[in-house]
Design an enzyme around this catalytic site. Structure first.
Site, PDB file in Angstrom:
ATOM      1  N   PRO A  54       0.773  -1.243   0.000  1.00  0.00           N
ATOM      2  CG  PRO A  54       0.024  -0.939   2.180  1.00  0.00           C
ATOM      3  CD  PRO A  54       0.722  -1.927   1.283  1.00  0.00           C
ATOM      4  CB  CYS A  55       3.182   2.796  -2.396  1.00  0.00           C
ATOM      5  SG  CYS A  55       2.418   2.377  -3.956  1.00  0.00           S
TER       6      CYS A  55
END
Length: 163
Positions: free
Chosen positions: A127-128
């Site tokens: 989850p950047c």
């Protein structure tokens, strides 16, 4: 041997790359750091266990029905990149952090962390989108800022309930 398929989602087409029995890539059409075409492998129909399962879980996530992913993954990157990506996986659904906070934890610069985050091969799954700029500002995202905002908004109701 890698193979890839393009799947339609509520945030647009995504290219899913499978390496053997693991997911190796999730890319937007105009991804900032595109993989070398040779690393994608043959284009196939969106079938097969890895691609089918990844597409299903991404659909559930984007519909607000899933808060995490249970997929076999393979990460290709140097040791520093893998440390940064591991830090991203520690972020809970709805939780955000900054490049500076990750940098402080890893003893690196925010710029180095930002570069590694930008090279994340598994967008959304790693989850950047949960990484923000200094003071919580919305900064770059491989899928564009509108998609980043969509993903943050998708997770916001959970984050709000935590307080």
């Amino acid at each position: 041997m890698n193979r890839h398929a393009i799947v339609s989602t509520r945030i647009g087409d995504l290219t899913l790359v499978a390496a053997g029995n693991a997911l190796a890539g999730v890319y937007f059409p105009h991804h900032w750091v595109k993989p070398a075409p040779s690393t994608l492998g043959e284009q196939v129909e969106p079938t097969g266990p890895v691609i089918t399962e990844a597409a299903r879980q991404l659909d559930e996530y984007l519909a607000g029905e899933r808060t995490g992913f249970d997929l076999p993954i393979v990460l290709r990157g140097d040791a520093f990149q893998r440390r940064v990506w591991a830090a991203l996986t520690e972020l809970e659904y709805g939780e955000t952090t900054t490049y500076g906070e990750i940098a402080a934890r890893l003893g690196e610069t925010a710029q180095a962390v930002g570069k590694a985050v930008g090279q994340n091969p598994l967008s959304i799954v790693i989850p950047c989108h949960r990484v923000l700029g200094k003071n919580g500002s919305l900064t770059g995202y491989a899928g564009g800022l509108k998609r980043k905002q969509f993903l943050l908004d998708l997770e916001e109701p959970v984050a709000t309930r935590l307080f």
